[in-house]
Design a protein around this motif. Structure first.
Motif, mmCIF file in Angstrom:
data_model
loop_
_atom_site.group_PDB
_atom_site.id
_atom_site.type_symbol
_atom_site.label_atom_id
_atom_site.label_comp_id
_atom_site.label_asym_id
_atom_site.label_seq_id
_atom_site.Cartn_x
_atom_site.Cartn_y
_atom_site.Cartn_z
ATOM 1 N N PRO A 156 0.818 -1.365 0.131
ATOM 2 C CA PRO A 156 -0.241 -0.001 -0.027
ATOM 3 C C PRO A 156 0.794 1.142 0.139
ATOM 4 O O PRO A 156 1.884 1.135 0.696
ATOM 5 N N TRP A 157 0.417 2.110 -0.679
ATOM 6 C CA TRP A 157 1.097 3.505 -0.675
ATOM 7 C C TRP A 157 1.338 4.040 0.588
ATOM 8 O O TRP A 157 2.728 4.566 0.766
ATOM 9 N N TYR A 158 0.888 4.033 1.507
ATOM 10 C CA TYR A 158 1.112 4.754 2.830
ATOM 11 C C TYR A 158 2.178 3.814 3.852
ATOM 12 O O TYR A 158 2.765 4.395 4.615
ATOM 13 N N VAL A 159 2.157 2.471 3.293
ATOM 14 C CA VAL A 159 3.438 1.841 4.116
ATOM 15 C C VAL A 159 4.653 2.088 3.547
ATOM 16 O O VAL A 159 5.562 2.523 4.120
ATOM 17 N N ILE A 160 4.619 2.555 2.217
ATOM 18 C CA ILE A 160 5.935 2.999 1.509
ATOM 19 C C ILE A 160 6.255 4.376 1.864
ATOM 20 O O ILE A 160 7.078 4.922 2.382
ATOM 21 N N LEU A 161 5.321 5.283 1.989
ATOM 22 C CA LEU A 161 5.116 6.528 2.671
ATOM 23 C C LEU A 161 5.880 6.639 4.130
ATOM 24 O O LEU A 161 6.776 7.348 4.415
ATOM 25 N N GLY A 162 5.283 5.646 5.000
ATOM 26 C CA GLY A 162 5.923 5.585 6.154
ATOM 27 C C GLY A 162 7.159 4.957 6.132
ATOM 28 O O GLY A 162 8.251 5.534 7.027
ATOM 29 N N ALA A 163 7.573 4.318 5.523
ATOM 30 C CA ALA A 163 9.042 3.687 5.300
ATOM 31 C C ALA A 163 10.021 4.882 4.876
ATOM 32 O O ALA A 163 10.915 4.965 5.245
#
Length: 366
Positions: A228-235
């Motif tokens: 999910p895009w928000y997981v990569i944004l968090g990383a």
């Protein structure tokens, strides 16, 4: 802003300690070319690590734990590559030919910022005038933190030793998305613009670097990875937190502890010390005897040597420092080296002290 007179230092006398120090370093340490080659090897090791960890994000990032793990490693490597390799190249100390140093400096565009602007800040202002209020903009970066005793005291500053624990992890984000634009487009207290006119091409390069950095660090993983895009944004945020945490240790450990001197330039702009004496008084080493710290932080652990020999590769500094200590003792000049844990604690004690009306003993002419 109005033009102000740039401060200057006294000319060294024939028996000046720096003349003797420089002569001995030239005759002993700098003749060994091995340390120069070691510096180049170390630089390319960090380049390989940077691209290797980025490749691991794309190859193994479908696993969430590995995604965060390699973003963290990439953040650490970003700072190590910056502090060790880019920093030396910017000072002309990585390669013997200037054109190679200049080419390597585009590593900073890879990180999303602008190497021309960084040079003006660091080499044009910090190194000639470290710890001098207003002029050293490596230290004076934002009104949210009060370090110089002559800076405006705000009510919020009484809590800065607390809230800076939460702001320092945002250091690289502030650098990329606030400070760069302030220096390029702002006019208030803009000492970069006092030094020179910003070339038009640098404005284009600034935006191009930021777009490129966001594309390969954030957008490409979002497009390629089954996350999910928000997981990569968090990383991506964790990447910046990791880089900031490692970088801030170097930033707060060398000039801004509770015993730091912040000499105010006299009205005539003429200090009563030489440039080299000033460097000794306002600069400190940290964890200089640690092999690991020297590997990670390069010329920052032996920061006194760096300020006295900025155009020398940092791999020489462990061998220059003992000579500095010898002449510091002979000429009754300060030399200080703290463990990094002590330096960090001392920095936050400085913040606590600076959150209240200044102690007059900490300011003034050297």
């Amino acid at each position: 802003m109005d033009k102000v007179k740039r401060p200057v230092f006294q000319r060294p006398k024939p028996d000046d300690f720096y003349m003797k120090l420089h002569r001995e370093v030239e005759e002993t340490v700098l003749k060994n070319d091995y340390f120069h080659k070691l510096n180049i090897a170390k630089a390319f090791l960090f380049v390989a690590m940077y691209f290797g960890f980025y490749a691991c994000i794309l190859l193994f990032g479908s696993n969430t734990a590995l995604l965060f793990f390699f973003y963290i490693l990439l953040g650490f490597t970003t700072i190590m590559l910056f502090i060790n390799a880019f920093h030396d190249a910017a000072h002309g100390a990585l390669f013997k030919k200037p054109k190679y140093n200049h080419a390597f400096m585009y590593v900073l565009e890879l990180f999303g910022t602008n190497n021309w602007l960084w040079q003006k800040r660091h080499i044009g202002l910090h190194h000639p005038l470290p710890n001098v209020p207003d002029w050293d903009i490596d230290i004076k970066q934002s009104d949210i933190i009060r370090i110089f005793p002559n800076s405006t005291l705000l009510n919020a500053h009484k809590y800065q030793h607390i809230y800076m624990w939460f702001i320092y992890p945002l250091y690289t984000l502030n650098w990329l998305y606030l400070r760069d634009f302030k220096d390029f487009f702002g006019n208030k207290d803009n000492y970069v613009k006092q030094l020179t006119k910003i070339p038009t091409v640098e404005f284009y390069k600034l935006f191009a670097a930021k777009i490129f950095n966001l594309c390969y660090l954030l957008i490409l993983p979002i497009l390629l990875l089954p996350q999910p895009w928000y997981v990569i944004l968090g990383a991506w945020f964790v990447y910046h937190f990791s880089a900031s945490a490692l970088g801030v240790i170097a930033l707060v450990s060398t000039h801004v502890d509770e015993d730091a001197a912040f000499p105010i330039a006299p009205e005539d702009g003429k200090f009563q010390t030489t440039w080299a004496e000033h460097q000794m008084i306002v600069t400190k080493d940290f964890s200089a005897d640690s092999t690991l710290a020297n590997f990670i932080y390069g010329g920052f652990t032996h920061h006194v040597a760096h300020h006295l020999f900025p155009a020398v590769a940092h791999t020489y500094y462990p061998h220059i420092t003992p000579i500095i200590k010898k002449y510091a003792k002979e000429y009754d000049l300060p030399y200080t080296c703290y463990p990094f844990t002590h330096a960090v604690r001392s920095h936050f004690r400085l913040l606590k002290n600076c959150g209240h009306p200044e102690n007059i003993l900490r300011t003034g002419e050297l």
